[in-house]
Design an enzyme around this catalytic site. Sequence first.
Site, PDB file in Angstrom:
ATOM      1  N   ASN A   8      14.988  16.838  16.522  1.00  0.00           N
ATOM      2  CA  ASN A   8      14.497  17.131  15.174  1.00  0.00           C
ATOM      3  C   ASN A   8      13.140  17.795  15.324  1.00  0.00           C
ATOM      4  O   ASN A   8      12.147  17.120  15.604  1.00  0.00           O
ATOM      5  CB  ASN A   8      14.390  15.804  14.387  1.00  0.00           C
ATOM      6  CG  ASN A   8      13.766  15.996  13.016  1.00  0.00           C
ATOM      7  OD1 ASN A   8      13.563  17.128  12.572  1.00  0.00           O
ATOM      8  ND2 ASN A   8      13.459  14.886  12.357  1.00  0.00           N
ATOM      9  N   LYS A  10      11.351  19.139  13.148  1.00  0.00           N
ATOM     10  CA  LYS A  10      10.499  18.937  11.957  1.00  0.00           C
ATOM     11  C   LYS A  10       9.809  20.258  11.567  1.00  0.00           C
ATOM     12  O   LYS A  10      10.413  21.314  11.644  1.00  0.00           O
ATOM     13  CB  LYS A  10       9.496  17.811  12.209  1.00  0.00           C
ATOM     14  CG  LYS A  10      10.175  16.524  12.679  1.00  0.00           C
ATOM     15  CD  LYS A  10       9.277  15.335  12.634  1.00  0.00           C
ATOM     16  CE  LYS A  10       9.997  14.124  13.210  1.00  0.00           C
ATOM     17  NZ  LYS A  10       9.220  12.892  13.079  1.00  0.00           N
ATOM     18  N   HIS A  93      16.177  11.326   6.178  1.00  0.00           N
ATOM     19  CA  HIS A  93      15.128  10.972   7.149  1.00  0.00           C
ATOM     20  C   HIS A  93      14.025  10.218   6.410  1.00  0.00           C
ATOM     21  O   HIS A  93      13.734  10.529   5.248  1.00  0.00           O
ATOM     22  CB  HIS A  93      14.583  12.246   7.805  1.00  0.00           C
ATOM     23  CG  HIS A  93      13.704  11.959   8.980  1.00  0.00           C
ATOM     24  ND1 HIS A  93      12.406  11.534   8.843  1.00  0.00           N
ATOM     25  CD2 HIS A  93      13.948  12.017  10.309  1.00  0.00           C
ATOM     26  CE1 HIS A  93      11.886  11.343  10.045  1.00  0.00           C
ATOM     27  NE2 HIS A  93      12.799  11.631  10.952  1.00  0.00           N
ATOM     28  N   GLU A  95      10.954  10.453   6.538  1.00  0.00           N
ATOM     29  CA  GLU A  95       9.882  11.331   6.035  1.00  0.00           C
ATOM     30  C   GLU A  95      10.285  11.976   4.717  1.00  0.00           C
ATOM     31  O   GLU A  95       9.428  12.353   3.920  1.00  0.00           O
ATOM     32  CB  GLU A  95       9.518  12.375   7.109  1.00  0.00           C
ATOM     33  CG  GLU A  95       8.747  11.716   8.243  1.00  0.00           C
ATOM     34  CD  GLU A  95       8.745  12.464   9.561  1.00  0.00           C
ATOM     35  OE1 GLU A  95       9.203  13.626   9.602  1.00  0.00           O
ATOM     36  OE2 GLU A  95       8.301  11.875  10.562  1.00  0.00           O
ATOM     37  N   GLU A 160      16.669   4.585  12.641  1.00  0.00           N
ATOM     38  CA  GLU A 160      15.298   4.984  12.961  1.00  0.00           C
ATOM     39  C   GLU A 160      14.331   4.029  12.272  1.00  0.00           C
ATOM     40  O   GLU A 160      13.995   4.237  11.093  1.00  0.00           O
ATOM     41  CB  GLU A 160      15.034   6.403  12.462  1.00  0.00           C
ATOM     42  CG  GLU A 160      15.887   7.453  13.117  1.00  0.00           C
ATOM     43  CD  GLU A 160      15.176   8.800  13.166  1.00  0.00           C
ATOM     44  OE1 GLU A 160      15.023   9.320  14.271  1.00  0.00           O
ATOM     45  OE2 GLU A 160      14.740   9.284  12.113  1.00  0.00           O
ATOM     46  N   GLY A 166       7.208   8.439  15.832  1.00  0.00           N
ATOM     47  CA  GLY A 166       5.959   9.113  16.177  1.00  0.00           C
ATOM     48  C   GLY A 166       4.822   8.177  16.563  1.00  0.00           C
ATOM     49  O   GLY A 166       3.668   8.595  16.626  1.00  0.00           O
ATOM     50  N   SER A 205      10.429   7.395  18.791  1.00  0.00           N
ATOM     51  CA  SER A 205       9.649   7.373  20.034  1.00  0.00           C
ATOM     52  C   SER A 205      10.500   7.338  21.295  1.00  0.00           C
ATOM     53  O   SER A 205      10.113   6.722  22.297  1.00  0.00           O
ATOM     54  CB  SER A 205       8.639   6.217  20.023  1.00  0.00           C
ATOM     55  OG  SER A 205       7.671   6.427  19.004  1.00  0.00           O
TER      56      SER A 205
HETATM   57  C1  PEP Z   1      12.218  11.326  14.108  1.00  0.00           C
HETATM   58  O1  PEP Z   1      11.340  11.523  13.280  1.00  0.00           O
HETATM   59  O2  PEP Z   1      13.413  11.551  13.828  1.00  0.00           O
HETATM   60  C2  PEP Z   1      11.814  10.819  15.413  1.00  0.00           C
HETATM   61  C3  PEP Z   1      12.673  10.122  16.071  1.00  0.00           C
HETATM   62  O3  PEP Z   1      10.527  11.110  15.812  1.00  0.00           O
HETATM   63  P1  PEP Z   1       9.824  10.679  17.207  1.00  0.00           P
HETATM   64  O4  PEP Z   1      10.840  10.844  18.293  1.00  0.00           O
HETATM   65  O5  PEP Z   1       8.674  11.625  17.330  1.00  0.00           O
HETATM   66  O6  PEP Z   1       9.425   9.255  17.033  1.00  0.00           O
END
Ligand code: PEP
Length: 243
Positions: A8, A10, A93, A95, A160, A166, A205
Site C-alpha cells: 500500500n 498510500k 483502511h 486511515e 490491521e 506505521g 509494521s
Molecule cells: C497499512 O497502512 O496498511 C500498513 C500496514 O502500514 P505499515 O506497514 O506502514 O504499518
Amino acid sequence: MPQLIAGNWKMHKTRAEAVALAASLRAAPIPPGARLLVCPPFTALAAVAEALAGSAIAVGGQDCHMAPQGPHTGDISAPMLKEAGAGFVILGHSERRQNHGETSEQVREKVLAAVAAGLTPIVCVGETADQRANGAETDTVGWQISGSLPAGFAGVVAYEPVWAIGTGRTPTPEEVAAMHGFIRAELTRQFAAAGAGVAILYGGSVNAGNAAGLLGLPEVGGALVGGASLTAEAFLAIAAAAR
Ligand code: PEP
C-alpha cells in the site's frame, strides 16, 4: 496457494517514482511463496499497470466510490480503477475510516461496487489501542466484518490493528493467531463456503525482520505492507518470507 504480499503505497511516489519502483520489482524474480500486488496512488496507477503489464505483479487502487460515476468531486469509481489496470482495491483502511469518517456501511457499498466492476476487494478491519486495552478487539473486528462485508463475500480481508500501523509495534504472535482464528471463524459462520476461502492478510509494521514469524502463523494468508513496500528491497525481502 501462495501468500498475497500487497504493498500500500498510500500518498507516496510521483508517477516517475512509482514507475521506477514498479520496474525494479518487475526486474526481480518473484519469491516462490508469494503473489505480489502493488497499490499506487491514483495518479500513478495507470502508468504502473502499464509498467507491469504481462508480469505476474498485480495492481490495485487504495479506495473507490460506491457509484460508478456521478457528481463526486475528488472521488474515483471502481470501473475507472478497472479501466486504469487495477485488479484489486483496498477498502475500509483505517486511515479512511478515521480521517474520512468512512462507516462499515459505506465500505460494504464500496465492496459491492468493486465486485460489480470486476475488482477483488481487500477489506481492512482492526481495533484501536483503546479498544484492545478494553478487551473489545474481537467485538470490534466482528462488527466490522458483519458491517463491511456483503452476503457471499469472496474477496480478501486484512487484519490491521490501528495501533500497529506505521508505529513499528506489532501484536504478539499469539495475538495475531488468535485474531486470525477469530476472523476465520466469523467468515465461515457469516459467509459459509465463500467465507472459508477468503484470504486473511496481516497488516501493521510488517518488515523484513518480522515477516517470517508473522507469515508463518496459522490463518495468515499474506501481508498488507505500508512503509516497507516503498522500496523494492524491503518489499521483496518480505515477499521472500512468504510460503
Ligand atoms: C497499512 O497502512 O496498511 C500498513 C500496514 O502500514 P505499515 O506497514 O506502514 O504499518
